[in-house]
Every structure is written in C-alpha cells, then in structure tokens.
Design a protein around this motif. Structure first.
Motif, PDB file in Angstrom:
ATOM      1  N   LEU A   1       0.850  -1.191   0.000  1.00  0.00           N
ATOM      2  CA  LEU A   1       0.000   0.000   0.000  1.00  0.00           C
ATOM      3  C   LEU A   1       0.882   1.235   0.000  1.00  0.00           C
ATOM      4  CD1 LEU A   1      -2.656  -1.120   2.641  1.00  0.00           C
ATOM      5  CD2 LEU A   1      -2.802  -1.260   0.148  1.00  0.00           C
ATOM      6  N   ASN A   2       0.576   2.162  -0.890  1.00  0.00           N
ATOM      7  CA  ASN A   2       1.339   3.399  -1.017  1.00  0.00           C
ATOM      8  C   ASN A   2       0.410   4.572  -0.700  1.00  0.00           C
ATOM      9  OD1 ASN A   2       3.287   5.286  -1.656  1.00  0.00           O
ATOM     10  ND2 ASN A   2       2.970   5.126  -3.847  1.00  0.00           N
ATOM     11  N   ASP A   3       0.807   5.388   0.293  1.00  0.00           N
ATOM     12  CA  ASP A   3       0.054   6.592   0.645  1.00  0.00           C
ATOM     13  C   ASP A   3       0.383   7.661  -0.390  1.00  0.00           C
ATOM     14  OD1 ASP A   3      -1.001   8.918   1.698  1.00  0.00           O
ATOM     15  OD2 ASP A   3      -0.309   8.534   3.736  1.00  0.00           O
ATOM     16  N   LEU A   4      -0.568   7.980  -1.247  1.00  0.00           N
ATOM     17  CA  LEU A   4      -0.327   8.942  -2.323  1.00  0.00           C
ATOM     18  C   LEU A   4      -0.157  10.364  -1.802  1.00  0.00           C
ATOM     19  CD1 LEU A   4      -2.765   7.594  -5.052  1.00  0.00           C
ATOM     20  CD2 LEU A   4      -0.298   7.279  -4.899  1.00  0.00           C
ATOM     21  N   ASN A   5      -0.674  10.665  -0.609  1.00  0.00           N
ATOM     22  CA  ASN A   5      -0.519  12.009  -0.052  1.00  0.00           C
ATOM     23  C   ASN A   5       0.927  12.291   0.341  1.00  0.00           C
ATOM     24  OD1 ASN A   5      -3.254  12.412  -0.377  1.00  0.00           O
ATOM     25  ND2 ASN A   5      -3.741  11.776   1.688  1.00  0.00           N
ATOM     26  N   SER A   6       1.621  11.271   0.848  1.00  0.00           N
ATOM     27  CA  SER A   6       3.014  11.451   1.254  1.00  0.00           C
ATOM     28  C   SER A   6       3.981  10.741   0.316  1.00  0.00           C
ATOM     29  CB  SER A   6       3.222  10.920   2.673  1.00  0.00           C
ATOM     30  OG  SER A   6       3.001   9.514   2.700  1.00  0.00           O
ATOM     31  N   ASN A   7       3.445   9.948  -0.610  1.00  0.00           N
ATOM     32  CA  ASN A   7       4.232   9.132  -1.537  1.00  0.00           C
ATOM     33  C   ASN A   7       5.171   8.194  -0.781  1.00  0.00           C
ATOM     34  OD1 ASN A   7       4.723   8.199  -4.095  1.00  0.00           O
ATOM     35  ND2 ASN A   7       6.463   9.554  -4.421  1.00  0.00           N
ATOM     36  N   ASN A   8       4.661   7.608   0.307  1.00  0.00           N
ATOM     37  CA  ASN A   8       5.419   6.639   1.100  1.00  0.00           C
ATOM     38  C   ASN A   8       4.634   5.341   1.203  1.00  0.00           C
ATOM     39  OD1 ASN A   8       7.656   8.290   1.839  1.00  0.00           O
ATOM     40  ND2 ASN A   8       6.340   9.331   3.309  1.00  0.00           N
TER      41      ASN A   8
ATOM     42  N   VAL B   1      -7.905  10.712   2.301  1.00  0.00           N
ATOM     43  CA  VAL B   1      -7.096   9.494   2.286  1.00  0.00           C
ATOM     44  C   VAL B   1      -7.020   9.029   0.841  1.00  0.00           C
ATOM     45  CG1 VAL B   1      -6.932   7.109   3.082  1.00  0.00           C
ATOM     46  CG2 VAL B   1      -7.876   8.869   4.597  1.00  0.00           C
ATOM     47  N   ASN B   2      -5.813   8.815   0.354  1.00  0.00           N
ATOM     48  CA  ASN B   2      -5.594   8.317  -1.010  1.00  0.00           C
ATOM     49  C   ASN B   2      -4.523   7.236  -0.944  1.00  0.00           C
ATOM     50  OD1 ASN B   2      -7.261  10.287  -2.603  1.00  0.00           O
ATOM     51  ND2 ASN B   2      -5.901  11.702  -1.543  1.00  0.00           N
ATOM     52  N   ILE B   3      -4.965   5.987  -1.007  1.00  0.00           N
ATOM     53  CA  ILE B   3      -4.064   4.846  -0.885  1.00  0.00           C
ATOM     54  C   ILE B   3      -4.070   4.076  -2.199  1.00  0.00           C
ATOM     55  CG2 ILE B   3      -3.538   2.722   0.376  1.00  0.00           C
ATOM     56  CD1 ILE B   3      -3.344   5.239   2.126  1.00  0.00           C
TER      57      ILE B   3
END
Length: 195
Positions: free
Chosen positions: A40-47, A62-64
């Motif tokens: 899973l990649n958190d698109l808000n932090s790109n982590n 939330v954008n995963i």
C-alpha cells in the motif's frame, strides 16, 4: 530423453535437482514466478505503508494506492458497509465515523486472490485554553492550556499580536489598552494534525 514441463496456471521457476553430464537429471518445482503480494502506497506522502495501522488527521483526504503487479481486480470493504472497487482507495474528509479496518482483495488470473487489512484511526486535536485575570487595568492575562495535546501552538491574541511556538506554557500577556480581545488558538499534533 526430453521431457516437457508445463504449467497452465502461470509462470514458475524450475531447477535441476540431481544429475550430471552422464547421469539422469531430475527437475522440481521451486516457486511461483508471479507475486501476489499487496503493498500500500500513501499517495498524499508518496510513502509505502509498512504496518497495518495508520492514523489519519480529521477532515483530510485518504488516497491509498494498491501495488500488486499481478492483480487485475481490486475490491475494498470497510466500516459502515463501505465498498469500493479500483486500485486507489479515496476517502474524502476523513471523520471519526470512518475509523475502522479496511480490507483490500485483489484477484489475478495467474496468482489467484490476495487480501490485506489496514486499520485507520482518526486524530482530531482540540485546541482548548483557559484565561484568568484580576480585571484591573494594565494587569496581565494568564493563559493556560493542556501541554500534552500538541507539539505546536499558534496563538492569536486578538490585538494584532501572534505567537507560533513549540511550548505550551505562555508568559502572561499584557494588553496596552482595555477592551474585549478575542484570543484564538490552533494546535498541531505530533503527526501533523491541526485543530
């Protein structure tokens, strides 16, 4: 002698287990070539998210993104009957009622089904403070706040003065004139959530 090895379900690795140049060789199935692992990649932090718990700031999006190179189908389920399909999970303006476990199920032709669960909890810091004063002209106003709630306090003293500090304790504030002053406070939590 020639032997044909086939796998109609997907790609795989094989290897020679025994044998030499003049002896019989045997082969064996070692591993599935495809990978049905879900990241899973958190698109808000790109982590990438490396644990199964994530704290979300109240009223943020939330954008995963689901990373699974083998998958061709994505289905999300969550609290309160939530369902969604697609590689990206979008939750707008996250609220405390959105707190709970979200399950992503992926399906691929070659590697079957995979699932992963992540628990989202909501953090909503609340700025609160108390004032006390003697009521006498030229006396200071004493302001106190809970110092365990935040790591940053942004004050507006209502007379044009502001203070952005990482200290929850304030020195007494002295107003040069009498009147009503609207004091404002915004706090930031250790993970970056604002009141």
């Amino acid at each position: 002698q020639t032997i044909l090895v086939e796998n109609d379900l997907g790609k795989f690795h094989t290897g020679i287990i025994q044998g030499g140049q003049t002896t019989t060789a045997r082969f064996g199935y070692f591993s599935n070539f495809g990978s049905n692992q879900i990241d899973l990649n958190d698109l808000n932090s790109n982590n990438f998210i490396y644990n199964n718990d994530k704290v979300i700031c109240f009223n943020t999006d939330v954008n995963i993104n689901v990373v699974n190179n083998e998958a061709n189908s994505f289905t999300w389920t969550g609290p309160n009957g939530f369902t969604s399909s697609g590689q990206i999970l979008n939750l707008t303006k996250f609220k405390t009622t959105d707190t709970g476990s979200y399950v992503i199920t992926t399906q691929s032709n070659s590697c079957g089904m995979a699932t992963k669960t992540i628990h989202f909890s909501c953090q909503k810091p609340i700025a609160d403070f108390q004032t006390h004063q003697t009521g006498c002209i030229q006396d200071s106003v004493y302001i106190s706040t809970d110092t365990t709630l935040a790591v940053r306090w942004i004050w507006n003293f209502g007379d044009g003065r502001t203070l952005d500090t990482n200290k929850g304790l304030l020195t007494p504030v002295k107003y040069p004139i009498t009147g009503d002053f609207k004091i404002g406070l915004k706090i930031q939590s250790s993970i970056g959530c604002f009141s």
